[in-house]
Design an enzyme around this catalytic site. Structure first.
Site, PDB file in Angstrom:
ATOM      1  N   SER A   1       0.828  -1.192   0.000  1.00 16.45           N
ATOM      2  CA  SER A   1       0.000   0.000   0.000  1.00 16.45           C
ATOM      3  C   SER A   1       0.866   1.246   0.000  1.00 16.45           C
ATOM      4  O   SER A   1       2.069   1.182   0.170  1.00 16.45           O
ATOM      5  CB  SER A   1      -0.884   0.004   1.238  1.00 16.45           C
ATOM      6  OG  SER A   1      -0.075   0.165   2.379  1.00 16.45           O
ATOM      7  N   LYS A   2       0.214   2.346  -0.188  1.00 16.00           N
ATOM      8  CA  LYS A   2       0.950   3.612  -0.270  1.00 16.00           C
ATOM      9  C   LYS A   2       1.773   3.829   0.993  1.00 16.00           C
ATOM     10  O   LYS A   2       2.904   4.281   0.943  1.00 16.00           O
ATOM     11  CB  LYS A   2      -0.012   4.791  -0.425  1.00 16.00           C
ATOM     12  CG  LYS A   2      -0.848   4.727  -1.675  1.00 16.00           C
ATOM     13  CD  LYS A   2      -2.295   4.418  -1.353  1.00 16.00           C
ATOM     14  CE  LYS A   2      -2.908   3.764  -2.578  1.00 16.00           C
ATOM     15  NZ  LYS A   2      -4.181   3.121  -2.311  1.00 16.00           N
TER      16      LYS A   2
END
Length: 478
Positions: free
Chosen positions: A246-247
């Site tokens: 994920s970011k």
RNA sequence: GCGCCCUUCGUCUAUCGGUUAGGACGGCAGCCUUUCACGUUGCAAAGACGGGUUCGACUCCCGUAGGGCGCGCCA
């Protein structure tokens, strides 16, 4: 809008500009691109910017830039989804007219309460259908309604997925999603369906995180009487630790891979092997990927990103790229490298030819452009050379005497070429009965300031007689 | 919690009922060698677990465990 040729392949890559192009998106783009290119089709690009709060111009630029760097070209102009909002509203109203949608007057607060209650009671978190059959005339004053899709409550929705197989989802688990916000703007699932339909998309290839959306979208297609595109949901790419990429967990934009010195071709090759395979083929050209890529060969399970393998592949690509071409890659890479811009500023034609001459020896020992540039540092170094610890050790360890003894041998070599210098030094080694290695390391230290470099005679050659002798003299003169 | 999906060496994967379960990266050992690499040879390393079906299961079915994704007036 759709092609007259019903069998033609039109894919699309549809990123949302709320961040950079991450590695999963890059692979999705690669697959869409390869599939379309391999079938004389088109890949369209659509920017899903309907979230006005989070979409940014900078992200759009970064995504386009990332695609270009990766060599993934799209057909036609990039489509802004937000620009098509009128059409989305039109379809929302059409759905309303067909009795496939309805106004819902619940406020965000009420919905939040609904969710909290459901969670507390350990019930599925879904919209309860309060306004599904309620008379709009009973609407509370002052509340702007949203439009909800009237999803079927019985039966099941089937997705015939090229990667996942036949996926069946009970309709009772799909609630009435909002298709038009209270501010009149469309939401994702409606926009996607309308755009994919209008753009004539024949094949949707995206991450499995969209699988549930695929079901909802299928319902909308059916409600509008539109043909559902062929769907393919590819497994996700996880981080090295198996956790999701994920970011916030170090997910990197493709520009980060560029800065780490990876070649686009290597990254394409690596990415292609995540979730897809063609027998035992590991290293293949982009042309072969285009030729071989097939939805049927897609896997179903998530994969982990392995930098070691990427690096190995990258090294292979660096070694096999022609020198002149590799030099261009290095030059293009320098603006993004640490300390690269300064070096680039000092890279004139003379330096370029030195780099080119040294390239065969340099590229043999570089797995990334970062390493390649680092290996070339001795060409840029100014006298007296800075020495690293190992080089200093070699010099201190009797290196100076060796260099002093070697100086006349080198200076007396009439032809300053690698073979001639090698012959001269080897002859000297034989005469003195000292192994060649005893000469090579002090020379390397003196000429490069390090203990590793390309073949030492090649180094002497690129540096030239004057510079080489001067670098040696810097150590022996006092 | 509910739904959907996944599970072969550490990692990426091949296998499409019958194989000594193959390849690649990484690891280890050797060779090559002027350093570092490259190259090369070899070695170790896998079918989550439990039931079925079958003459025969990694391959098909069921269950268990573990993991992932989704469940927004985000996309």
């Amino acid at each position: 809008m759709s092609s007259p040729n019903a069998s033609s392949v039109i894919t699309r890559f549809a990123p949302s500009p709320t961040g950079f192009l991450h590695i999963g998106g890059a692979r999705t783009a690669l697959f869409n691109w390869a599939y379309a290119r391999g079938r004389q089709g088109k890949m369209l690009l659509r920017i899903e910017d309907t979230d006005r709060e989070r979409s940014t111009e900078a992200a759009i630029v970064a995504i386009l830039d990332g695609l270009k760097w990766l060599g993934l070209t799209w057909d036609g102009e990039a489509v802004s989804q937000y620009a098509r909002a009128d059409r989305h509203r039109e379809v929302a109203n059409e759905l309303l007219k067909r009795g496939k949608a309805y106004y819902c007057y619940c406020t965000p607060q009420e919905l939040e309460a609904m969710r909290a209650k459901a969670e507390a009671e350990k019930r599925p978190i879904r919209y309860d259908g309060t306004w599904r059959d309620r008379d709009p005339s009973t609407a509370p004053a002052g509340v702007k309604p949203v439009i909800r899709f009237k999803a079927p409550q019985e039966g099941e929705t089937v997705i015939e997925d090229n990667a996942q197989g036949r996926v069946v989802i009970p309709n009772k688990d799909l609630d009435d999603l909002i298709i038009l916000r209270s501010d009149g703007n469309p939401t994702y699932n409606l926009s996607v369906v309308v755009d994919d339909h209008d753009m004539g998309i024949s094949h949707i290839i995206r991450g499995v995180d969209h699988l549930t959306n695929a079901a909802r979208q299928t319902q909308i297609y059916l409600a509008m009487g539109w043909q559902v595109p062929s769907m393919t949901h590819v497994p996700l790419i996880h981080g090295p630790d198996g956790a999701k990429l994920s970011k916030r967990h170090g997910a990197l934009g493709v520009e980060a891979y560029r800065a780490m010195g990876y070649l686009p071709a290597a990254l394409r090759n690596y990415l292609a092997r995540l979730g897809w395979s063609h027998g035992d083929e590991e290293i293949f050209t982009t042309e072969q990927l285009v030729e071989w890529f097939d939805l049927k060969a897609l896997g179903k399970s998530a994969s982990r990103f392995d930098f070691a393998k990427l690096e190995n592949l990258n090294g292979h690509y660096i070694r096999h790229t022609p020198d002149a071409e590799l030099l261009q890659h290095l030059l293009a890479f320098m603006p993004f490298a640490e300390g690269g811009p300064a070096l680039l500023a000092r890279t004139d034609d003379a330096m370029k030819s030195k780099l080119l001459k040294a390239m065969p020896g340099l590229k043999e020992r570089a797995k990334t452009l970062v390493e390649l540039l680092k290996g070339a540092a001795f060409l840029y170094a100014a006298r007296p050379l800075p020495m690293d610890d190992k080089a200093r050790q070699i010099v201190a360890d009797g290196g100076i005497a060796t260099l002093a003894a070697l100086t006349p041998v080198l200076a007396g070599t009439t032809e300053w070429t690698a073979p001639a210098l090698e012959a001269a030094v080897k002859a000297h080694a034989e005469q003195t009965g000292i192994k060649l290695g005893k000469f090579a390391q002090p020379l390397r230290a003196a000429l490069t300031g390090t203990s590793t470099s390309p073949g030492i005679f090649d180094v002497l050659d690129v540096l030239g007689r004057e510079e080489s002798l001067a670098r040696i003299a810097d150590l022996t003169k006092d």
